[in-house]
Design an enzyme around this catalytic site. Structure first.
Site, short mmCIF file in Angstrom:
data_model
loop_
_atom_site.label_atom_id
_atom_site.label_comp_id
_atom_site.label_asym_id
_atom_site.label_seq_id
_atom_site.Cartn_x
_atom_site.Cartn_y
_atom_site.Cartn_z
N GLU A 47 -10.88 11.47 -16.98
CA GLU A 47 -9.74 10.57 -16.78
C GLU A 47 -10.21 9.13 -16.55
OE1 GLU A 47 -6.76 11.01 -17.39
OE2 GLU A 47 -6.69 13.17 -17.60
N TYR B 118 -1.71 6.42 -12.06
CA TYR B 118 -1.84 7.35 -13.19
C TYR B 118 -2.90 8.41 -12.92
CZ TYR B 118 -3.73 9.53 -17.21
OH TYR B 118 -4.22 10.49 -18.04
N ASP C 107 1.31 7.41 -18.40
CA ASP C 107 0.37 6.51 -19.06
C ASP C 107 1.10 5.85 -20.23
OD1 ASP C 107 0.60 8.63 -20.83
OD2 ASP C 107 -1.36 8.20 -21.69
N CYS D 178 4.19 11.03 -31.85
CA CYS D 178 5.02 9.90 -31.40
C CYS D 178 4.14 8.67 -31.27
CB CYS D 178 5.70 10.23 -30.08
SG CYS D 178 7.08 9.13 -29.66
N CYS E 264 8.32 11.75 -36.94
CA CYS E 264 9.45 12.43 -36.30
C CYS E 264 9.75 13.79 -36.94
CB CYS E 264 10.69 11.54 -36.36
SG CYS E 264 10.50 9.97 -35.49
N CYS F 33 8.09 16.38 -34.97
CA CYS F 33 8.23 16.31 -33.51
C CYS F 33 9.11 17.43 -32.97
CB CYS F 33 8.80 14.97 -33.09
SG CYS F 33 8.96 14.81 -31.29
N CYS G 29 15.93 13.19 -29.25
CA CYS G 29 15.43 11.81 -29.15
C CYS G 29 16.48 10.79 -29.56
CB CYS G 29 14.19 11.66 -30.03
SG CYS G 29 13.45 10.02 -29.92
#
Length: 374
Positions: free
Chosen positions: A64, A147, A165, A217, A224, A227, A233
DNA sequence: CATCCGTGGTA
DNA sequence: TTACCAAGGAT
């Protein structure tokens, strides 16, 4: 047509003129997790799917930190080298700071490396060598902001945490067609993300949001049609999902010019260590002045200095043309001293120079391959 | 809230 | 090619 997710919120009740807050249906998380189960990226710091082994908090944390503002492709080789060399947080806490900084060279944002070792030592000295398992306690460690503390709590310890994030910001603002521009939208985005974060598998949910943002995305040309959340959405319903998140204009990036000196003598080159704070803080470098300063920096020794090229480099908030001057002396005019050392030219690649100086050193080595006067 | 802090990939 | 931007944090 997408499912209508709009419901009134307490905030709207207080200010009826404001656009209604959007809330996602509870089906969103199961839908995304099901997609994740079949499409999760295989990454070095992830346990393979089906592997019941609990994640190693050290590896989660290390990944991270490295991934902050840094791409997966750039991180992967560094993660492999770090975990091979320092397999545990105790090993990292005992690492030589100079060696760690050199190992980080090229990855950028060097304050992360300084905080990395400070954090490892805090875990060893203040937590018995084990990472704390709550978001609040993690947040208090050096280098862990909102985060990263949430991500480690969720991914390494299975805590429910709202992980936000840049990916989550993008996905969330699109799901809800959030019209508020960044960065002012951050509190609202976090509140929206909170409404769709499940109580179970919060770590997988966070990683699923990030995988979705990285592979489907995307910032430009979102896919899309692939997705799993397309039917939910609102940005897609507008016909222009790329319009989200809305962002403010950026300042133009100024340009600076500077000088660096390649001083070769007896098969070695003179390197300095930059101050701990500020740009490239704590890293080895070629001698030279502070760019943007009025006065030209003085060369590190009297010699026949010649220009050998210019390195063009782009930092976050300015670009730089670094003119590299070179000279070679038959003998070292002085010995190693605090903040300066002679480094063998042959092994300059191992000096841990940040990219700017690594490029300057390539020019220097081409000019003085053996450190002797041409 | 604004600024500072690296680097390399992408369209 | 230029411009944007990526698993942000500290001050």
């Amino acid at each position: 047509m997408p499912v209508d997710m709009r419901v009134a919120s307490p905030e709207d009740a207080a200010s009826p003129s404001r656009a209604p807050l959007l809330l996602a249906p509870l089906q969103l998380a199961p839908l995304l997790l099901a997609w994740y189960d079949g499409h999760a990226r295989a990454l070095p710091w992830r346990t393979p799917p089906g592997d019941a082994t609990p994640p190693d908090p050290y590896r989660v944390w290390l990944s991270e930190i490295m991934l902050q503002q840094t791409t997966v492709a750039a991180v992967a080789p560094y993660f492999a080298r770090f975990t091979a060399r320092w397999p545990t947080v105790a090993a990292l806490a005992a690492a030589d700071e100079g060696e760690l900084m050199a190992a980080w060279a090229g990855l950028g944002y060097y304050a992360r490396a300084r905080n990395l070792i400070a954090c490892a030592r805090a875990v060893v000295d203040g937590h018995g060598g084990r990472f704390p398992d709550t978001e609040t306690a993690l947040r208090a460690l050096p280098g862990l902001g909102a985060y990263t503390a949430a991500a480690v709590a969720a991914i390494a310890f299975g805590r429910r945490a709202v992980v936000v994030d840049a990916n989550v910001e993008r996905v969330t603002t699109r799901l809800f067609a959030c019209p508020v521009p960044l960065p002012a939208a951050r509190p609202r985005i976090r509140a929206l993300a909170d409404t769709i974060t499940p109580g179970e598998r919060a770590g997988d949910f966070a990683q699923a949001m990030m995988d979705l943002g990285a592979s489907i995305c995307t910032t430009r040309k979102p896919r899309c049609l692939l997705c799993p959340l397309a039917t939910l959405c609102h940005a897609r319903a507008t016909g222009d999902p790329e319009a989200f998140p809305v962002k403010c204009m950026k300042k133009p990036r100024p340009h600076r010019r500077g000088i660096a000196y390649w001083l070769a003598a007896e098969d070695a080159v003179l390197l300095v260590r930059r101050p701990d704070k500020g740009l490239l803080g704590g890293m080895r470098a070629l001698p030279g002045g502070d760019w943007g300063a009025i006065a030209e920096p003085a060369p590190p020794a009297d010699a026949d200095w010649r220009p050998i090229g210019t390195v063009e480099h782009v930092f976050t908030h300015f670009s730089l043309s670094l003119d590299v001057m070179a000279a070679a002396l038959p003998m070292r005019p002085f010995a190693d001293r605090p903040g300066a050392q002679w480094w063998p030219i042959e092994t300059i690649d191992e000096a841990g120079l940040p990219t700017l100086y690594a490029r300057a050193a390539m020019l220097g080595r081409a000019t003085h391959p053996e450190g002797l006067p041409a």
